[in-house]
Design a protein around this motif. Structure first.
Motif, short mmCIF file in Angstrom:
data_model
loop_
_atom_site.label_atom_id
_atom_site.label_comp_id
_atom_site.label_asym_id
_atom_site.label_seq_id
_atom_site.Cartn_x
_atom_site.Cartn_y
_atom_site.Cartn_z
N LEU A 59 6.43 5.51 24.52
CA LEU A 59 5.47 4.42 24.54
C LEU A 59 4.36 4.77 25.51
CD1 LEU A 59 7.78 1.25 24.75
CD2 LEU A 59 6.46 2.01 22.76
N TYR A 60 3.16 4.25 25.22
CA TYR A 60 2.03 4.49 26.11
C TYR A 60 1.22 3.20 26.27
CZ TYR A 60 2.86 9.45 25.30
OH TYR A 60 3.44 10.70 25.23
N ALA A 61 0.69 3.03 27.46
CA ALA A 61 -0.28 1.96 27.66
C ALA A 61 -1.56 2.33 26.92
CB ALA A 61 -0.57 1.79 29.15
N ASP A 62 -2.26 1.32 26.44
CA ASP A 62 -3.51 1.57 25.69
C ASP A 62 -4.51 2.37 26.53
OD1 ASP A 62 -3.57 -1.61 23.91
OD2 ASP A 62 -2.56 0.28 23.48
N SER A 63 -4.48 2.14 27.84
CA SER A 63 -5.46 2.78 28.72
C SER A 63 -5.27 4.29 28.83
CB SER A 63 -5.40 2.14 30.11
OG SER A 63 -4.09 2.25 30.65
N VAL A 64 -4.11 4.80 28.43
CA VAL A 64 -3.86 6.23 28.58
C VAL A 64 -3.58 6.92 27.25
CG1 VAL A 64 -2.95 5.82 30.90
CG2 VAL A 64 -1.36 6.08 28.97
N LYS A 65 -3.50 6.17 26.17
CA LYS A 65 -3.22 6.76 24.87
C LYS A 65 -4.26 7.83 24.53
CE LYS A 65 -0.73 3.08 22.49
NZ LYS A 65 -0.81 2.00 21.47
N GLY A 66 -3.76 8.96 24.05
CA GLY A 66 -4.64 10.06 23.69
C GLY A 66 -4.99 10.98 24.85
N ARG A 67 -4.67 10.54 26.06
CA ARG A 67 -4.97 11.36 27.25
C ARG A 67 -3.71 11.82 27.97
NH1 ARG A 67 -7.56 9.22 31.48
NH2 ARG A 67 -6.79 7.09 31.13
N PHE A 68 -2.70 10.97 28.00
CA PHE A 68 -1.46 11.28 28.70
C PHE A 68 -0.36 11.56 27.68
CE2 PHE A 68 -2.19 8.64 32.84
CZ PHE A 68 -3.41 9.25 33.00
N THR A 69 0.54 12.47 28.05
CA THR A 69 1.68 12.79 27.21
C THR A 69 2.94 12.83 28.06
OG1 THR A 69 0.30 14.13 25.74
CG2 THR A 69 2.69 14.42 25.59
N ILE A 70 3.94 12.08 27.64
CA ILE A 70 5.22 12.08 28.35
C ILE A 70 6.19 12.96 27.59
CG2 ILE A 70 6.15 10.05 27.15
CD1 ILE A 70 7.39 9.19 29.88
N SER A 71 7.01 13.70 28.33
CA SER A 71 8.01 14.56 27.70
C SER A 71 9.20 14.67 28.63
CB SER A 71 7.43 15.94 27.39
OG SER A 71 7.03 16.59 28.58
N SER A 72 10.30 15.16 28.10
CA SER A 72 11.49 15.30 28.93
C SER A 72 12.18 16.61 28.66
CB SER A 72 12.45 14.13 28.68
OG SER A 72 12.98 14.20 27.37
N ASP A 73 12.81 17.12 29.68
CA ASP A 73 13.68 18.29 29.57
C ASP A 73 15.07 17.80 29.94
OD1 ASP A 73 15.20 20.59 30.04
OD2 ASP A 73 13.45 21.75 30.63
#
Length: 121
Positions: A59-73
């Motif tokens: 999930l992303y806040a609208d303010s960061v969509k397209g700029r931030f990417t979350i991922s996990s290892d």
């Protein structure tokens, strides 16, 4: 003991990038959701992004969509937040938090100490 340790913050010019890391220990990573939050001076804490350990939903806040990417290892028990095209309004202390994935991204029990991100104009 549950621990969440953020790292990767710093000072960057507008338009630049940073990658934050949240190293987790003391709990079963796959059973939890990990969220990133931020709080700027004088403002309320804001949810930025979340990823569930079980299926990798994000999930992303609208303010960061397209700029931030979350991922996990899931092997390293680490969640990352790749932040691109940073803006001065992204300046804040960034925190990661963990909660039981049965609650999705809505409830968090554990919090890290935060890492400062400063974006200069």
């Amino acid at each position: 003991e549950v621990q969440l340790v953020e790292s990767g913050g710093g000072l960057v010019q507008a338009g630049g990038s940073l990658r934050l890391s949240c190293a987790a220990s003391g709990f079963t990573f796959d059973d939890h959701a990990i969220g990133w939050f931020r709080q700027a001076p004088g403002k309320e804490r804001e949810g930025v992004s979340c990823i569930t350990g079980s299926d990798g939903s994000t999930l992303y806040a609208d303010s960061v969509k397209g700029r931030f990417t979350i991922s996990s290892d899931n092997v390293k028990n680490t969640v990352y937040l790749q932040m691109n095209s940073l803006k001065p309004e992204d300046t804040a202390v960034y925190y990661c938090a963990a909660g039981d994935s049965v609650y999705g991204c809505s409830l968090y029990d554990y919090w890290g100490q935060g890492t400062q991100v400063t974006v200069s104009s």
